[in-house]
Design a protein around this motif. Sequence first.
Motif, PDB file in Angstrom:
ATOM      1  N   GLY A 179       0.799  -1.218   0.000  1.00 29.49           N
ATOM      2  CA  GLY A 179       0.000   0.000   0.000  1.00 29.49           C
ATOM      3  C   GLY A 179       0.836   1.274   0.000  1.00 29.49           C
ATOM      4  O   GLY A 179       1.873   1.360  -0.663  1.00 29.49           O
ATOM      5  N   SER A 180       0.375   2.260   0.771  1.00 27.55           N
ATOM      6  CA  SER A 180       1.016   3.583   0.808  1.00 27.55           C
ATOM      7  C   SER A 180       2.495   3.500   1.134  1.00 27.55           C
ATOM      8  O   SER A 180       3.322   4.190   0.532  1.00 27.55           O
ATOM      9  CB  SER A 180       0.331   4.472   1.852  1.00 27.55           C
ATOM     10  OG  SER A 180      -1.008   4.688   1.529  1.00 27.55           O
ATOM     11  N   LYS A 181       2.812   2.659   2.111  1.00 27.81           N
ATOM     12  CA  LYS A 181       4.207   2.547   2.535  1.00 27.81           C
ATOM     13  C   LYS A 181       5.108   2.151   1.377  1.00 27.81           C
ATOM     14  O   LYS A 181       6.185   2.714   1.174  1.00 27.81           O
ATOM     15  CB  LYS A 181       4.305   1.529   3.665  1.00 27.81           C
ATOM     16  CG  LYS A 181       5.686   1.420   4.295  1.00 27.81           C
ATOM     17  CD  LYS A 181       5.670   0.451   5.466  1.00 27.81           C
ATOM     18  CE  LYS A 181       7.047   0.334   6.106  1.00 27.81           C
ATOM     19  NZ  LYS A 181       7.040  -0.615   7.259  1.00 27.81           N
ATOM     20  N   GLY A 182       4.675   1.178   0.591  1.00 26.42           N
ATOM     21  CA  GLY A 182       5.462   0.737  -0.547  1.00 26.42           C
ATOM     22  C   GLY A 182       5.547   1.791  -1.634  1.00 26.42           C
ATOM     23  O   GLY A 182       6.600   1.966  -2.269  1.00 26.42           O
ATOM     24  N   LEU A 183       4.434   2.499  -1.871  1.00 27.08           N
ATOM     25  CA  LEU A 183       4.434   3.558  -2.883  1.00 27.08           C
ATOM     26  C   LEU A 183       5.408   4.668  -2.522  1.00 27.08           C
ATOM     27  O   LEU A 183       6.223   5.093  -3.358  1.00 27.08           O
ATOM     28  CB  LEU A 183       3.020   4.134  -3.030  1.00 27.08           C
ATOM     29  CG  LEU A 183       2.902   5.350  -3.959  1.00 27.08           C
ATOM     30  CD1 LEU A 183       3.201   4.962  -5.404  1.00 27.08           C
ATOM     31  CD2 LEU A 183       1.521   5.985  -3.846  1.00 27.08           C
ATOM     32  N   LEU A 184       5.335   5.142  -1.294  1.00 25.13           N
ATOM     33  CA  LEU A 184       6.212   6.241  -0.875  1.00 25.13           C
ATOM     34  C   LEU A 184       7.676   5.828  -0.921  1.00 25.13           C
ATOM     35  O   LEU A 184       8.547   6.625  -1.283  1.00 25.13           O
ATOM     36  CB  LEU A 184       5.825   6.702   0.532  1.00 25.13           C
ATOM     37  CG  LEU A 184       4.422   7.304   0.661  1.00 25.13           C
ATOM     38  CD1 LEU A 184       4.134   7.710   2.103  1.00 25.13           C
ATOM     39  CD2 LEU A 184       4.261   8.504  -0.255  1.00 25.13           C
ATOM     40  N   GLN A 185       7.947   4.583  -0.574  1.00 19.45           N
ATOM     41  CA  GLN A 185       9.330   4.093  -0.635  1.00 19.45           C
ATOM     42  C   GLN A 185       9.826   4.074  -2.077  1.00 19.45           C
ATOM     43  O   GLN A 185      10.957   4.472  -2.370  1.00 19.45           O
ATOM     44  CB  GLN A 185       9.411   2.698  -0.020  1.00 19.45           C
ATOM     45  CG  GLN A 185      10.825   2.116  -0.011  1.00 19.45           C
ATOM     46  CD  GLN A 185      10.889   0.745   0.647  1.00 19.45           C
ATOM     47  OE1 GLN A 185       9.956   0.342   1.327  1.00 19.45           O
ATOM     48  NE2 GLN A 185      11.976   0.041   0.436  1.00 19.45           N
ATOM     49  N   LEU A 186       8.974   3.611  -2.991  1.00 21.93           N
ATOM     50  CA  LEU A 186       9.342   3.548  -4.401  1.00 21.93           C
ATOM     51  C   LEU A 186       9.584   4.941  -4.973  1.00 21.93           C
ATOM     52  O   LEU A 186      10.560   5.174  -5.703  1.00 21.93           O
ATOM     53  CB  LEU A 186       8.246   2.833  -5.189  1.00 21.93           C
ATOM     54  CG  LEU A 186       8.520   2.577  -6.677  1.00 21.93           C
ATOM     55  CD1 LEU A 186       9.720   1.666  -6.851  1.00 21.93           C
ATOM     56  CD2 LEU A 186       7.284   1.968  -7.345  1.00 21.93           C
TER      57      LEU A 186
END
Length: 678
Positions: A624-631
């Motif tokens: 979710g959001s966590k993965g998107l922001l990391q990417l």
Amino acid sequence: MSEAKVEEEDMISALPEDLLVTILLLVPIKDAVATMVLSKRWRFIWMMLPRLEYKENGDGDDDFDDYYELDNSKCNDDDDDDDERNKSIWLFFDKSMELHKAPLLRILHIKLGPRCPSDVDVGKWVAKAVYRGVVVLKIKLCWSAGPARLPKSLYNCKTLVQLVLSHKILVDFPSSSCLPSLIILDLLFVVYKDEASLVRLLSSCPVLADLGVKRMKDDNAYIDVKSFPDTDKFTTSLSAVSSLQLGLTDEVLVRCSTINFSRLIKLTIYPDRSDWLEPFLLLLENAPKLKDLLVDDEYVIIRPKILPLSWKQPSSVPGCLSSQLEIFEWRAYGRREVEEELLTYILANSMCLKTATISLKPTFGLEEQELIKKVLRASSRPLHVCIVGSGPAGFYTADKLLKTHEGARARVDIIDRLPTPFGLVRSGVAPDHPETKIAINQFSRVAQLKRCSFYGNVKLGSDLSLSELRDLYDVVVLAYGAESDKELGIPGERLSGIHSAREFVWWYNGHPDYSSLKPDLKRVILEFEDISCSMVLKAIGYKSVPINDLPFDHKKGIVPNVRGRVVSQTSGGIPQTEPGLYVCGWLKRGPVGIIATNLYCAEETVASISEDIEEGACESAKAGSKGLLQLLEERNVKKVDFSEWEKIDAKEKQMGSESNKPREKLVTWEDLLGEATN
């Protein structure tokens, strides 16, 4: 032929004494003591054991597991069919403690039941354990005699790390005492000499980290927490614990709900005959660092049906739920209506939850158990949704999803390639139609919800691919509209000076893609004749743009779909849909309709999403959001969140007020991104 005589060698007895002691620690104390008759070598070995555990015969637990029973059923075991089993362990305990010679007694467990004589002195052996440097002391007295008073030396024991006192024990804590090493303390159905005893005890444990307290509410021999004086020391002692176990009567919970548990990490509650829900939520609000929560109904006395349970959902979510809680368990869940509401609320708002375990009461039938399990699985599973496009279709979809799937802990991220939200409501509505832009107020309220985030300046297809987005989210909804134009198919329509109506509308609405258009405005009427002019506008309609890995109908200019589900191919005339991929708005139906049309379009797509979730289409865990922001961070993409958009909004309104206008737009990418990061 005579048989050869074989001599057996006693190799075990030749082992070092400390190893023999270690071996005896693996067997029950009675068996260890019995080894004294084996030989002179074994006669004194058991006397050096650093751990002694005594319990009455007939008790079913091996490790004091019934400490948290809410009745005395296990304190009154009788088995008249076996005289040996009915003998109290006291005589053995008393004699073996007298013979015990170890200089250090690290662990002592004592559990005496109703068969124990009423005139025995447990205190003298507790004093001996204190003298020998006891570290862990557990005492449970369920005898028929009155509460036993323990020696004062216990309350000054410098080595004691864990203390468990249960049932017929009188707590009389001297005012000048201190337990400097005590980390774990359990007080279970004990009696207190006076109101100040518990206060003095808790305030004299400077490193206490784990506290368990249980009380018998209906027993006049026990003091309610409500009656304790509200002293600073008492509050300070409780607020410093990192682990807490509470048996919840109304008084206990109300008292504890007023204390700031600033260090509390783990909380276990045992609901009693109380209306515990609202005070429990107050307790959660006062535990900002809570990571592990257990609600244990397993041993609770059955509550009368007339006992009301009520709660009112708080206006704000406790911080521990929104940012800390990782482990949640409810044992013997009973599914009363308000309990179901509370469970749904906890699961819906625990954004960091990693493990949720719900066990049901055994009274449920198999069919009902399966139904409850299905509901709980749906409500406990995080639902990560990404909507591509922040126009009306995107925001209506987000609004409907958040309302429909509140119990599924839905979290919605809206991404857009522009640094500004609202799509055509901002850049496609004519300046002389300001009333249409009222929709912006509704969309802003959605974007400001805690479970919704806007990330502008994120371009699908260049900053990240559709396949990457699908790997990060359970559900991806494409609602990026139509950013291209239909063509007439005539010679010269792509010459310089020929523009679509879309380009012209975006220019006069301040779209950053067309800030450099600068047309020479003249009114032109085309009447099938050659006319000399500097610009020609084509008003023949919008068209959506395909992206990689997305099925697309180039003739219709839409993504093939069935009620919003993206169709990848057909097999035998049956549409085959892409799991977790949906479409809404003009990309779904073509560039037709008004703003409100997108509301009905979003409702249909969300209904399809809900049906698929109900069928178990979103079972795998996504970042979710966590993965998107990391990417995005790894790729150095400078996203614009909603608070940064509000900076742009404020700047434009300020510039407009200087010209007596509602707004003066920033129209270049450079100005928009500069103001967002200012």
